[in-house]
Design a protein around this motif. Structure first.
Motif, mmCIF file in Angstrom:
data_model
loop_
_atom_site.group_PDB
_atom_site.id
_atom_site.type_symbol
_atom_site.label_atom_id
_atom_site.label_comp_id
_atom_site.label_asym_id
_atom_site.label_seq_id
_atom_site.Cartn_x
_atom_site.Cartn_y
_atom_site.Cartn_z
ATOM 1 N N ASN A 99 -9.175 24.342 0.016
ATOM 2 C CA ASN A 99 -8.694 25.207 1.093
ATOM 3 C C ASN A 99 -7.767 24.441 2.030
ATOM 4 N N ASP A 100 -8.136 23.204 2.355
ATOM 5 C CA ASP A 100 -7.303 22.379 3.233
ATOM 6 C C ASP A 100 -5.934 22.115 2.611
ATOM 7 N N PHE A 101 -5.926 21.966 1.288
ATOM 8 C CA PHE A 101 -4.681 21.653 0.578
ATOM 9 C C PHE A 101 -3.600 22.688 0.878
ATOM 10 N N TYR A 102 -3.947 23.954 0.863
ATOM 11 C CA TYR A 102 -2.932 24.985 1.089
ATOM 12 C C TYR A 102 -2.490 25.047 2.547
ATOM 13 N N GLN A 103 -3.323 24.627 3.452
ATOM 14 C CA GLN A 103 -2.890 24.511 4.845
ATOM 15 C C GLN A 103 -1.861 23.393 4.981
ATOM 16 N N ILE A 104 -2.081 22.286 4.252
ATOM 17 C CA ILE A 104 -1.160 21.161 4.293
ATOM 18 C C ILE A 104 0.230 21.564 3.817
ATOM 19 N N LEU A 105 0.310 22.353 2.756
ATOM 20 C CA LEU A 105 1.611 22.726 2.191
ATOM 21 C C LEU A 105 2.490 23.462 3.191
ATOM 22 N N ASN A 106 1.879 24.091 4.181
ATOM 23 C CA ASN A 106 2.643 24.874 5.148
ATOM 24 C C ASN A 106 2.910 24.104 6.441
ATOM 25 N N GLU A 107 2.537 22.841 6.475
ATOM 26 C CA GLU A 107 2.702 22.056 7.698
ATOM 27 C C GLU A 107 3.928 21.145 7.606
ATOM 28 N N PRO A 108 4.464 20.753 8.782
ATOM 29 C CA PRO A 108 5.502 19.717 8.771
ATOM 30 C C PRO A 108 4.919 18.423 8.187
ATOM 31 N N TYR A 109 5.780 17.622 7.604
ATOM 32 C CA TYR A 109 5.358 16.334 7.027
ATOM 33 C C TYR A 109 4.260 16.523 5.986
ATOM 34 N N TRP A 110 4.396 17.592 5.202
ATOM 35 C CA TRP A 110 3.343 17.964 4.245
ATOM 36 C C TRP A 110 3.140 16.887 3.180
ATOM 37 N N LEU A 111 4.212 16.191 2.793
ATOM 38 C CA LEU A 111 4.070 15.205 1.722
ATOM 39 C C LEU A 111 3.226 14.019 2.187
ATOM 40 N N LYS A 112 3.451 13.570 3.401
ATOM 41 C CA LYS A 112 2.613 12.508 3.961
ATOM 42 C C LYS A 112 1.155 12.967 3.996
ATOM 43 N N LYS A 113 0.938 14.189 4.456
ATOM 44 C CA LYS A 113 -0.433 14.691 4.580
ATOM 45 C C LYS A 113 -1.073 14.882 3.205
ATOM 46 N N TYR A 114 -0.245 15.201 2.189
ATOM 47 C CA TYR A 114 -0.801 15.334 0.844
ATOM 48 C C TYR A 114 -1.318 13.986 0.330
ATOM 49 N N ILE A 115 -0.600 12.898 0.628
ATOM 50 C CA ILE A 115 -1.062 11.575 0.189
ATOM 51 C C ILE A 115 -2.436 11.271 0.790
ATOM 52 N N PHE A 116 -2.616 11.604 2.070
ATOM 53 C CA PHE A 116 -3.933 11.415 2.688
ATOM 54 C C PHE A 116 -4.968 12.367 2.081
ATOM 55 N N TRP A 117 -4.513 13.528 1.611
ATOM 56 C CA TRP A 117 -5.414 14.465 0.927
ATOM 57 C C TRP A 117 -5.952 13.831 -0.361
ATOM 58 N N GLU A 118 -5.071 13.179 -1.128
ATOM 59 C CA GLU A 118 -5.526 12.493 -2.345
ATOM 60 C C GLU A 118 -6.533 11.402 -2.004
ATOM 61 N N LEU A 119 -6.252 10.647 -0.951
ATOM 62 C CA LEU A 119 -7.186 9.590 -0.544
ATOM 63 C C LEU A 119 -8.534 10.169 -0.134
ATOM 64 N N LYS A 120 -8.508 11.303 0.561
ATOM 65 C CA LYS A 120 -9.765 11.937 0.969
ATOM 66 C C LYS A 120 -10.521 12.469 -0.246
ATOM 67 N N LEU A 121 -9.805 12.990 -1.226
ATOM 68 C CA LEU A 121 -10.441 13.446 -2.464
ATOM 69 C C LEU A 121 -11.168 12.283 -3.137
ATOM 70 N N LEU A 122 -10.497 11.144 -3.269
ATOM 71 C CA LEU A 122 -11.120 9.984 -3.898
ATOM 72 C C LEU A 122 -12.327 9.511 -3.095
#
Length: 229
Positions: free
Chosen positions: A116-139
Motif C-alpha cells: 500500500n505504501d508503494f503506491y503512495q510513493i509513486l505519486n510523491e515528489p522524489y519518488w525514485l529516492k523513496k522507492y530505494i528506501f522502500w526496497e531497504l525497508k522490504l529487506l
C-alpha cells in the motif's frame, strides 16, 4: 479451505487456453497461488494487470492441492502508469521482489502494508529516492537489515563529505542521500548507484545463497533509468 480477502496481483501465467495460474499477496493469508478459470477472457484479463489490487474468493479442497480464485477489481493501479515506462517497470520490480522473497501461505501484514505504501510513493515528489528506501525497508522487514549508517566511514575529500564502506576485498562509495535522508534533490547518477548498492546486497545475502537471480524487471527498470542520463 474457503475464504475472502483482498490482495495485489504478483504474477500470472497461462494454465490452459482459457485459464491462468496467478500469485496474489493477500492481506490476511499472505502469498497464495491459484487458478483463475476464464482468466484469459476479455471481461477478466483487462484488470489482471500486475500490481492491481483485487477482491479475491479462494476455494481449495485440501491444503495440498492448488485452489482457484474468483476475483473482482478493487483498485486498478497499473493502468494509471501505462504512459510512464519508468513507473510501470517499478511496479513490476516491486511485485516481483515480493514474489521471490516471500513464502507461500505465510501471513505478513507488514509486507501487505508496504505494498500500500508503494503506491503512495509513486505519486510523491522524489519518488525514485523513496522507492530505494522502500526496497531497504522490504529487506529489513524480511530480516535482512542493511544498516548503512553504522558501517560507513565518513571522509572529507576536497571539502565534500564522502561515505565509504570498506572490507578486506572491496571499497564502495555510498551515496550521501542514503545516510543523510533529508537530501531530496538527488541526481540520477547517485540514485542509480543507490539502486546498485541495494541490488548487490540483495544478491549477496538472499539471492545467490538460494540459487536465485534478480528479477529481470528490476534490471529492465534500471536500464530504463540509465537511458535518461
Amino acid at each position: 479451505m474457503n475464504w475472502d480477502d483482498v490482495g495485489f496481483l504478483l504474477s500470472k501465467n497461462r494454465y490452459n487456453e482459457n485459464s491462468l495460474i496467478v500469485e496474489i499477496f493477500t492481506k490476511d493469508h499472505g502469498k497464495m497461488s491459484g487458478i483463475i478459470f476464464g482468466g484469459t477472457s476479455k471481461k477478466v484479463k483487462n484488470y489482471l494487470q500486475i500490481g492491481n489490487q483485487l477482491y479475491t474468493t479462494f476455494n481449495s479442497k485440501t491444503e495440498n492441492r492448488i485452489g482457484y480464485f474468483k476475483i473482482e477489481i478493487f483498485k486498478a493501479f497499473s493502468p494509471i502508469y501505462f504512459d510512464d515506462p519508468k513507473k510501470l517497470n517499478c511496479i513490476s520490480t516491486a511485485m516481483n521482489l515480493i514474489k521471490i522473497l516471500t513464502a507461500e501461505s505465510q501471513t505478513n501484514k507488514n509486507i501487505y502494508n508496504l505494498l500500500n505504501d508503494f503506491y503512495q510513493i509513486l505519486n510523491e515528489p522524489y519518488w525514485l529516492k523513496k522507492y530505494i528506501f522502500w526496497e531497504l525497508k522490504l529487506l529489513s522487514t524480511l530480516g535482512f537489515d542493511l544498516d548503512l549508517k553504522n558501517i560507513v566511514n565518513k571522509k572529507i575529500i576536497n571539502n565534500k563529505i564522502i561515505y565509504i564502506v570498506e572490507s578486506s576485498s572491496e571499497k564502495k562509495i555510498v551515496p550521501n542521500f542514503l545516510i543523510d535522508k533529508t537530501q531530496n534533490n538527488v541526481d540520477l547518477k547517485n540514485l542509480l548507484i543507490g539502486l546498485k548498492l541495494v541490488g548487490d546486497y540483495l544478491d549477496k545475502t538472499i539471492l545467490k545463497p538460494n540459487n536465485l537471480t534478480q528479477p529481470f524487471s528490476r534490471l529492465q527498470f534500471i536500464n530504463t533509468l540509465r537511458q535518461l542520463q
